[in-house]
Design an enzyme around this catalytic site. Structure first.
Site, PDB file in Angstrom:
ATOM      1  N   HIS A  46       0.857  -1.188   0.000  1.00 16.35           N
ATOM      2  CA  HIS A  46       0.000   0.000   0.000  1.00 16.35           C
ATOM      3  C   HIS A  46       0.896   1.241   0.000  1.00 16.35           C
ATOM      4  CE1 HIS A  46       1.017   0.257   4.224  1.00 16.35           C
ATOM      5  NE2 HIS A  46       0.505  -0.942   4.448  1.00 16.35           N
ATOM      6  N   HIS A  49       4.093   1.331   2.068  1.00 14.20           N
ATOM      7  CA  HIS A  49       5.274   0.659   1.485  1.00 14.20           C
ATOM      8  C   HIS A  49       5.876   1.528   0.381  1.00 14.20           C
ATOM      9  CE1 HIS A  49       2.846  -2.949   2.849  1.00 14.20           C
ATOM     10  NE2 HIS A  49       4.003  -3.177   3.426  1.00 14.20           N
ATOM     11  N   GLY A 160       9.198   1.161   8.197  1.00 16.36           N
ATOM     12  CA  GLY A 160       8.193   2.170   8.527  1.00 16.36           C
ATOM     13  C   GLY A 160       8.088   2.340  10.035  1.00 16.36           C
ATOM     14  N   GLN A 161       7.945   3.598  10.457  1.00 20.53           N
ATOM     15  CA  GLN A 161       7.818   3.919  11.884  1.00 20.53           C
ATOM     16  C   GLN A 161       6.554   3.306  12.492  1.00 20.53           C
ATOM     17  OE1 GLN A 161       9.986   5.739  14.144  1.00 20.53           O
ATOM     18  NE2 GLN A 161       8.512   4.577  15.352  1.00 20.53           N
ATOM     19  N   GLN A 166       9.248  -3.110  16.043  1.00 23.17           N
ATOM     20  CA  GLN A 166      10.099  -3.773  15.036  1.00 23.17           C
ATOM     21  C   GLN A 166      11.306  -2.895  14.712  1.00 23.17           C
ATOM     22  OE1 GLN A 166       8.604  -6.144  11.569  1.00 23.17           O
ATOM     23  NE2 GLN A 166       8.920  -4.263  10.441  1.00 23.17           N
ATOM     24  N   SER A 198      -2.477   0.524   6.743  1.00 22.43           N
ATOM     25  CA  SER A 198      -2.119  -0.859   7.060  1.00 22.43           C
ATOM     26  C   SER A 198      -2.888  -1.749   6.105  1.00 22.43           C
ATOM     27  CB  SER A 198      -2.537  -1.171   8.503  1.00 22.43           C
ATOM     28  OG  SER A 198      -2.647  -2.564   8.687  1.00 22.43           O
TER      29      SER A 198
HETATM   30  O1  PAF Z   1       7.127  -5.462   8.554  1.00 26.71           O
HETATM   31  C1  PAF Z   1       7.047  -6.470   7.828  1.00 26.71           C
HETATM   32  O2  PAF Z   1       6.314  -6.500   6.832  1.00 26.71           O
HETATM   33  C2  PAF Z   1       7.840  -7.722   8.212  1.00 26.71           C
HETATM   34  O3  PAF Z   1       7.924  -7.882   9.575  1.00 26.71           O
HETATM   35  C3  PAF Z   1       9.239  -7.735   7.567  1.00 26.71           C
HETATM   36  C4  PAF Z   1      10.110  -6.606   8.098  1.00 26.71           C
HETATM   37  C5  PAF Z   1       9.119  -7.646   6.064  1.00 26.71           C
HETATM   38  C6  PAF Z   1       9.944  -9.053   7.912  1.00 26.71           C
HETATM   39  O4  PAF Z   1       9.245 -10.134   7.396  1.00 26.71           O
END
Ligand code: PAF
Length: 297
Positions: A46, A49, A160-161, A166, A198
């Site tokens: 989306h 990304h 992404g923030q 993560q 999302s």
């Molecule tokens: O954020 C995501 O989409 C996933 O956790 C990632 C970083 C691609 C790892 O599979």
């Protein structure tokens, strides 16, 4: 300026390394630095990304997007099976963005030893918040990210923030393991109404979409009332509790350096994180507090 081009889809690690080496050499021959950027994704792309991809093109001559639904980060096999796989549509979305390679390996290519291979452990922060409801999730994320960095040889990797935990854990991993890569964090992309983008938003009914706005409204209220952490939490909680469609999982203010919850009277730079079920869909959002640049609209 970004040149539209159909990305070359590569499934094998050996082929990807060879094609990246060629593209890097070609960029250097044309006077570029030959830098490679990587945007790791699980597909179902989306605008969020695409903002990472746009930034990747600014930072490097060769842009790689990985599309891999990583089994290691799913606890529940049903979730893994139900995860959307939309490679053709994703590649079409990447064409105007100037991407060189889409790396779309099979699970066997990535994990030839299956579940019994070596993995990375995320440490204590990996078991909190998102990790509390998804045990082992961040071990799986870090393992695949580490592999993708090594496979691509990327100079810069973009995240992404929106997935703040993560981001924190990936940054900790590259520091702890001395991985020679730059981590670039791109601000949250929001719809006009403020909802953080999302792939899960597509699952929301119209009423749930309205209800979900309580998440970003709660963060805005927290930011407006930030003096001490307790004030911000009270302001955010009041907004969420007024919305019957939203069932709160966690609402917390964490220290940016440790990602651990701060005391109620803490007043410094911090990050507020929220996770909630809206109908049957789990959503997350976050914002910086105590800085001049809170990343929500
Ligand atoms: O954020 C995501 O989409 C996933 O956790 C990632 C970083 C691609 C790892 O599979």
């Amino acid at each position: 300026m970004t040149e539209p081009r159909t990305p070359e889809v590569v499934g094998s690690i050996v082929d990807l390394r060879e094609r990246i080496a060629q593209a890097r050499a070609a960029a250097i021959a044309e006077g570029g630095a030959g830098r490679v950027s990587l945007v790791p994704t699980m597909g179902a792309l989306h605008e969020g990304h695409l903002s990472l991809v746009a930034r990747a093109g600014e930072l490097a001559d060769v842009v790689v997007v990985s599309i891999f639904v990583n089994p290691l980060q799913f606890g529940d096999p049903t979730d893994l099976d139900l995860y959307p796989r939309t490679l053709d549509t994703d590649v079409a979305k990447l064409t105007p963005a100037g991407v060189d390679f889409v790396f779309a390996p099979t699970a066997r290519e990535m994990y030839p030893n299956g579940a019994s291979g070596t993995t990375i452990t995320a440490g204590p922060v990996g078991s909190l918040l998102e990790g509390a409801s998804r045990p082992g999730h961040f071990d799986g994320v870090l393992t695949v990210v580490d592999k993708l960095i090594k496979i691509s040889g990327a100079d810069v990797v973009l995240f992404g923030q929106k997935d703040a935990q993560q981001v924190f854990l990936v940054q900790s991993m590259v520091t702890d393991l001395n991985t020679p890569v730059q981590i670039e964090v791109v601000p949250i992309v929001r719809a006009d109404n403020g909802l953080a983008l999302s792939s899960r938003n597509a699952r929301l009914s119209e009423a749930e979409q309205d209800g979900a706005l309580a998440l970003n409204a709660a963060l805005a209220a927290a930011s407006a009332h930030y003096g001490a952490a307790a004030d911000a939490l009270a302001a955010a909680r009041a907004v969420i509790e007024a919305q019957p469609l939203v069932k709160l999982d966690y609402l917390v203010v964490v220290h940016p350096e440790t990602f651990l919850p701060v005391d109620d009277d803490y007043r410094g730079p911090a990050r507020m994180l929220v996770a909630a079920l809206v109908g049957g869909t789990r959503l997350i959002d976050n914002t910086a507090l105590g800085t001049t640049d809170p990343d929500f609209s």
